[in-house]
Design an enzyme around this catalytic site. Structure first.
Site, PDB file in Angstrom:
ATOM      1  N   GLY A 129      -9.794   3.418  12.015  1.00 48.97           N
ATOM      2  CA  GLY A 129     -10.280   3.999  10.767  1.00 48.97           C
ATOM      3  C   GLY A 129      -9.493   5.219  10.338  1.00 48.97           C
ATOM      4  O   GLY A 129      -9.894   6.366  10.616  1.00 48.97           O
ATOM      5  N   LEU A 130      -8.381   4.988   9.643  1.00 46.10           N
ATOM      6  CA  LEU A 130      -7.559   6.105   9.169  1.00 46.10           C
ATOM      7  C   LEU A 130      -7.620   6.219   7.642  1.00 46.10           C
ATOM      8  O   LEU A 130      -7.937   7.277   7.096  1.00 46.10           O
ATOM      9  CB  LEU A 130      -6.108   5.897   9.626  1.00 46.10           C
ATOM     10  CG  LEU A 130      -5.095   6.953   9.198  1.00 46.10           C
ATOM     11  CD1 LEU A 130      -5.419   8.309   9.815  1.00 46.10           C
ATOM     12  CD2 LEU A 130      -3.661   6.542   9.602  1.00 46.10           C
ATOM     13  N   THR A 146      -9.413  -3.134   8.881  1.00 47.45           N
ATOM     14  CA  THR A 146      -9.313  -4.458   9.515  1.00 47.45           C
ATOM     15  C   THR A 146     -10.273  -4.526  10.707  1.00 47.45           C
ATOM     16  O   THR A 146     -10.363  -3.568  11.481  1.00 47.45           O
ATOM     17  CB  THR A 146      -7.866  -4.685  10.011  1.00 47.45           C
ATOM     18  OG1 THR A 146      -6.983  -4.556   8.893  1.00 47.45           O
ATOM     19  CG2 THR A 146      -7.705  -6.060  10.639  1.00 47.45           C
ATOM     20  N   GLY A 153       8.028 -27.079  -4.307  1.00 43.49           N
ATOM     21  CA  GLY A 153       7.744 -27.325  -5.717  1.00 43.49           C
ATOM     22  C   GLY A 153       6.263 -27.083  -6.008  1.00 43.49           C
ATOM     23  O   GLY A 153       5.642 -26.185  -5.415  1.00 43.49           O
ATOM     24  N   GLY A 154       5.695 -27.894  -6.898  1.00 41.77           N
ATOM     25  CA  GLY A 154       4.295 -27.706  -7.305  1.00 41.77           C
ATOM     26  C   GLY A 154       3.318 -27.832  -6.159  1.00 41.77           C
ATOM     27  O   GLY A 154       2.249 -27.193  -6.165  1.00 41.77           O
ATOM     28  N   GLU A 190       0.012  -0.304   7.454  1.00 39.43           N
ATOM     29  CA  GLU A 190       0.715   0.412   8.537  1.00 39.43           C
ATOM     30  C   GLU A 190       1.985   1.083   8.011  1.00 39.43           C
ATOM     31  O   GLU A 190       3.029   1.103   8.661  1.00 39.43           O
ATOM     32  CB  GLU A 190       0.989  -0.523   9.720  1.00 39.43           C
ATOM     33  CG  GLU A 190      -0.322  -1.076  10.274  1.00 39.43           C
ATOM     34  CD  GLU A 190      -0.292  -1.466  11.729  1.00 39.43           C
ATOM     35  OE1 GLU A 190       0.585  -0.984  12.463  1.00 39.43           O
ATOM     36  OE2 GLU A 190      -1.174  -2.228  12.125  1.00 39.43           O
ATOM     37  N   THR A 203       3.662   1.609   3.901  1.00 40.81           N
ATOM     38  CA  THR A 203       4.307   0.723   2.923  1.00 40.81           C
ATOM     39  C   THR A 203       5.826   0.693   3.186  1.00 40.81           C
ATOM     40  O   THR A 203       6.358   1.515   3.942  1.00 40.81           O
ATOM     41  CB  THR A 203       4.084   1.238   1.485  1.00 40.81           C
ATOM     42  OG1 THR A 203       4.721   2.520   1.368  1.00 40.81           O
ATOM     43  CG2 THR A 203       2.601   1.377   1.145  1.00 40.81           C
TER      44      THR A 203
HETATM   45  P1  FAD Z   1      -0.882   4.573  -1.820  1.00 40.83           P
HETATM   46  O1  FAD Z   1      -0.617   5.469  -0.643  1.00 40.83           O
HETATM   47  O2  FAD Z   1      -1.691   5.087  -2.929  1.00 40.83           O
HETATM   48  O3  FAD Z   1       0.525   4.068  -2.353  1.00 40.83           O
HETATM   49  C1  FAD Z   1       0.676   3.493  -3.656  1.00 40.83           C
HETATM   50  C2  FAD Z   1       2.183   3.318  -3.911  1.00 40.83           C
HETATM   51  O4  FAD Z   1       2.828   4.603  -3.888  1.00 40.83           O
HETATM   52  C3  FAD Z   1       2.879   2.486  -2.818  1.00 40.83           C
HETATM   53  O5  FAD Z   1       3.884   1.703  -3.412  1.00 40.83           O
HETATM   54  C4  FAD Z   1       3.517   3.542  -1.937  1.00 40.83           C
HETATM   55  O6  FAD Z   1       4.636   3.047  -1.224  1.00 40.83           O
HETATM   56  C5  FAD Z   1       3.889   4.587  -2.962  1.00 40.83           C
HETATM   57  N1  FAD Z   1       4.041   5.925  -2.368  1.00 40.83           N
HETATM   58  C6  FAD Z   1       3.078   6.713  -1.845  1.00 40.83           C
HETATM   59  N2  FAD Z   1       3.600   7.845  -1.374  1.00 40.83           N
HETATM   60  C7  FAD Z   1       4.932   7.771  -1.599  1.00 40.83           C
HETATM   61  C8  FAD Z   1       6.039   8.627  -1.338  1.00 40.83           C
HETATM   62  N3  FAD Z   1       5.910   9.819  -0.701  1.00 40.83           N
HETATM   63  N4  FAD Z   1       7.267   8.235  -1.740  1.00 40.83           N
HETATM   64  C9  FAD Z   1       7.450   7.025  -2.340  1.00 40.83           C
HETATM   65  N5  FAD Z   1       6.456   6.167  -2.609  1.00 40.83           N
HETATM   66  C10 FAD Z   1       5.218   6.546  -2.229  1.00 40.83           C
HETATM   67  N6  FAD Z   1      -5.921   1.236   7.023  1.00 40.83           N
HETATM   68  C11 FAD Z   1      -6.483   1.639   8.186  1.00 40.83           C
HETATM   69  O7  FAD Z   1      -6.638   2.829   8.433  1.00 40.83           O
HETATM   70  N7  FAD Z   1      -6.917   0.725   9.102  1.00 40.83           N
HETATM   71  C12 FAD Z   1      -6.799  -0.611   8.901  1.00 40.83           C
HETATM   72  O8  FAD Z   1      -7.194  -1.408   9.768  1.00 40.83           O
HETATM   73  C13 FAD Z   1      -6.224  -1.073   7.671  1.00 40.83           C
HETATM   74  N8  FAD Z   1      -6.150  -2.395   7.391  1.00 40.83           N
HETATM   75  C14 FAD Z   1      -5.768  -2.801   6.125  1.00 40.83           C
HETATM   76  C15 FAD Z   1      -5.891  -4.139   5.767  1.00 40.83           C
HETATM   77  C16 FAD Z   1      -5.571  -4.535   4.478  1.00 40.83           C
HETATM   78  C17 FAD Z   1      -5.756  -5.972   4.088  1.00 40.83           C
HETATM   79  C18 FAD Z   1      -5.090  -3.589   3.524  1.00 40.83           C
HETATM   80  C19 FAD Z   1      -4.745  -4.001   2.118  1.00 40.83           C
HETATM   81  C20 FAD Z   1      -4.949  -2.275   3.885  1.00 40.83           C
HETATM   82  C21 FAD Z   1      -5.295  -1.854   5.174  1.00 40.83           C
HETATM   83  N9  FAD Z   1      -5.248  -0.507   5.541  1.00 40.83           N
HETATM   84  C22 FAD Z   1      -5.795  -0.089   6.736  1.00 40.83           C
HETATM   85  C23 FAD Z   1      -4.807   0.493   4.581  1.00 40.83           C
HETATM   86  C24 FAD Z   1      -3.288   0.546   4.413  1.00 40.83           C
HETATM   87  O9  FAD Z   1      -2.696   1.096   5.541  1.00 40.83           O
HETATM   88  C25 FAD Z   1      -3.018   1.337   3.116  1.00 40.83           C
HETATM   89  O10 FAD Z   1      -3.397   0.485   2.045  1.00 40.83           O
HETATM   90  C26 FAD Z   1      -1.558   1.767   3.025  1.00 40.83           C
HETATM   91  O11 FAD Z   1      -1.296   2.785   3.920  1.00 40.83           O
HETATM   92  C27 FAD Z   1      -1.193   2.264   1.607  1.00 40.83           C
HETATM   93  O12 FAD Z   1      -2.122   3.195   1.162  1.00 40.83           O
HETATM   94  P2  FAD Z   1      -2.758   3.030  -0.307  1.00 40.83           P
HETATM   95  O13 FAD Z   1      -3.246   1.645  -0.427  1.00 40.83           O
HETATM   96  O14 FAD Z   1      -3.711   4.134  -0.502  1.00 40.83           O
HETATM   97  O15 FAD Z   1      -1.521   3.180  -1.304  1.00 40.83           O
END
Ligand code: FAD
Length: 383
Positions: free
Chosen positions: A124-125, A158, A339-340, A363, A365
């Site tokens: 839970g982060l 997750t 394809g389709g 983990e 982006t």
């Molecule tokens: P944001 O941080 O808001 O980013 C939005 C966009 O801005 C992205 O394109 C990003 O790359 C870009 N961006 C942000 N900062 C910068 C920067 N400094 N420079 C350039 N670009 C930047 N989290 C947990 O803690 N535990 C889990 O078990 C877990 N499981 C997940 C499972 C799923 C299916 C999903 C969708 C997410 C999960 N997450 C989990 C969360 C995941 O780690 C976050 O969604 C991810 O870290 C991105 O954070 P955000 O969605 O808030 O996007």
């Protein structure tokens, strides 16, 4: 690095391949449509030791090497990324972190249950307001006598709906950024902790992803994992290893895309011959094959560095960045070959593409991985 697998490594890979064929493959489409993997899969994963790979034997694990862990993760990812994610989180992010940072009592309390599949863990982060900028999280744990009282919300967790224990990150003092963050092991049945399943995901639809809400959750100070204020380092060290596991799962997706596309190209005929005989189809197949090999080698390199006790964090970011982007490309190319028919879920490649897409998001982006690699190259943080 010796790229030949040992007998033991090949045996564990085969065990995972057979498990997927028997317990996962027959259900993949139904689980995806129902947005629910059958929870009994957790016990089965535990029985075969997949939830204890790399955890020391004295705590119920098999103490195995990280390449074996990659091989199992790849096979699970080849079968169903929703199932792969259960292992990557409960073992890779939670059990391994307890093994590294936990007190003897915490290890005895949680590790045998997590490695056997009797219990499941979640990490839970992320919060609604902090994803990439995780160090600025807002969940608070306030000391009250021998307890902490926790308030906050965690997003996209997750295993969140299924978990028995939450590895929770919360702010324990008001220092800006990551310095005031601590890690806790919170039993999921603690009063005040509620969870809501998040439906409607593009991919990983079978996975129990949840929002966790903590309202005056009272936990004893013995739930603190590692020293107070060390939580952000604990989270980052967990995620560095976790990125290897995500990368291995992506190799599995890419390999599944290759297998499906080659098979289909040999069967489907257009213009009077199998489409495999059209050069532009071969181009799609060869692009996938090169991506599979490159992603696998980068991933195995991380396992090798970890097993040698060397610094692996930047290599893990490179592997995760490349393998996740490659998995999307491979699944997309495979869909083109179909394809389709690739666009409907009676064929596997549409799901591979949907599942692959999130790998470039969680983990860290792809942009965040590039910033980690850039910082290592230049010595300058550009976050
Ligand atoms: P944001 O941080 O808001 O980013 C939005 C966009 O801005 C992205 O394109 C990003 O790359 C870009 N961006 C942000 N900062 C910068 C920067 N400094 N420079 C350039 N670009 C930047 N989290 C947990 O803690 N535990 C889990 O078990 C877990 N499981 C997940 C499972 C799923 C299916 C999903 C969708 C997410 C999960 N997450 C989990 C969360 C995941 O780690 C976050 O969604 C991810 O870290 C991105 O954070 P955000 O969605 O808030 O996007």
């Amino acid at each position: 690095m010796d790229l030949a697998l040992s007998k033991e490594q090949e045996a564990v890979r085969k065990l995972a391949e057979d498990f997927v064929a028997r317990e996962v493959a027959p259900h993949v489409v139904a689980w995806d449509r129902a947005e629910n993997v059958d929870r009994s899969i957790v016990g089965k994963l535990g029985e075969l030791g997949f939830l204890g790979l790399t955890v020391p034997e004295e705590y119920g694990g098999s103490g195995g090497d990280h390449l074996s862990y990659c091989l199992v993760t790849e096979e699970l990812g080849r079968g169903d990324s929703s199932v792969r994610g259960i292992v990557s989180v409960s073992l890779g992010l939670v059990a391994k972190t307890i093994a590294s940072w936990g007190s003897e009592e915490q290890k005895r309390q949680w590790l045998p249950r997590l490695t056997s599949g009797e219990a499941i863990g979640c990490f839970g982060l992320t919060e609604p307001g902090t994803g990439s900028d995780a160090g600025n999280l807002a969940t608070r744990a306030v000391r009250d006598g021998g307890d902490y009282v926790v308030n906050g919300t965690k997003m996209f967790i997750t295993n969140g709906t299924w978990a028995d224990v939450v590895l929770l990150f919360a702010r324990t003092n008001d220092s800006p950024g990551h310095r005031g963050v601590s890690a806790f092991l919170v039993p999921a049945d603690t009063p005040g902790l509620t969870r809501r399943t998040i439906h409607g995901k593009l991919g990983l639809r079978g996975q129990a992803t949840a929002e966790l809400v903590l309202e005056d959750v009272r936990i004893p100070a013995s739930c603190l994992l590692g020293p107070e204020g060390k939580g952000f380092s604990i989270a980052m060290s967990a995620l560095a290893k976790g990125r290897m596991s995500v990368a291995a799962g992506c190799v599995g997706i890419a390999q599944a895309a290759l297998d499906a596309a080659v098979r289909y190209a040999g069967e489907r005929e257009q213009f009077g011959k199998p489409i495999a005989r059209h050069q532009l189809v071969q181009e799609l197949l060869s692009d996938i094959a090169v991506d599979v090999d490159a992603a696998r080698l980068l991933t195995w390199r991380v396992a090798d560095l970890i097993d040698r006790g060397q610094d692996f964090a930047t290599a893990a970011s490179k592997a995760k960045l490349y393998a996740s982007e490659a998995a999307v490309r491979c699944a997309n190319n495979a869909l083109q070959v179909f394809g389709g028919y690739g666009y409907i879920d009676e064929y596997p490649v549409g799901k591979l593409l949907r599942d692959a897409r999130v790998m470039t998001l969680y983990e860290g982006t792809s942009q965040i991985q590039k910033l980690i690699i850039g910082r290592a190259l230049t010595g300058v943080s550009a976050f």
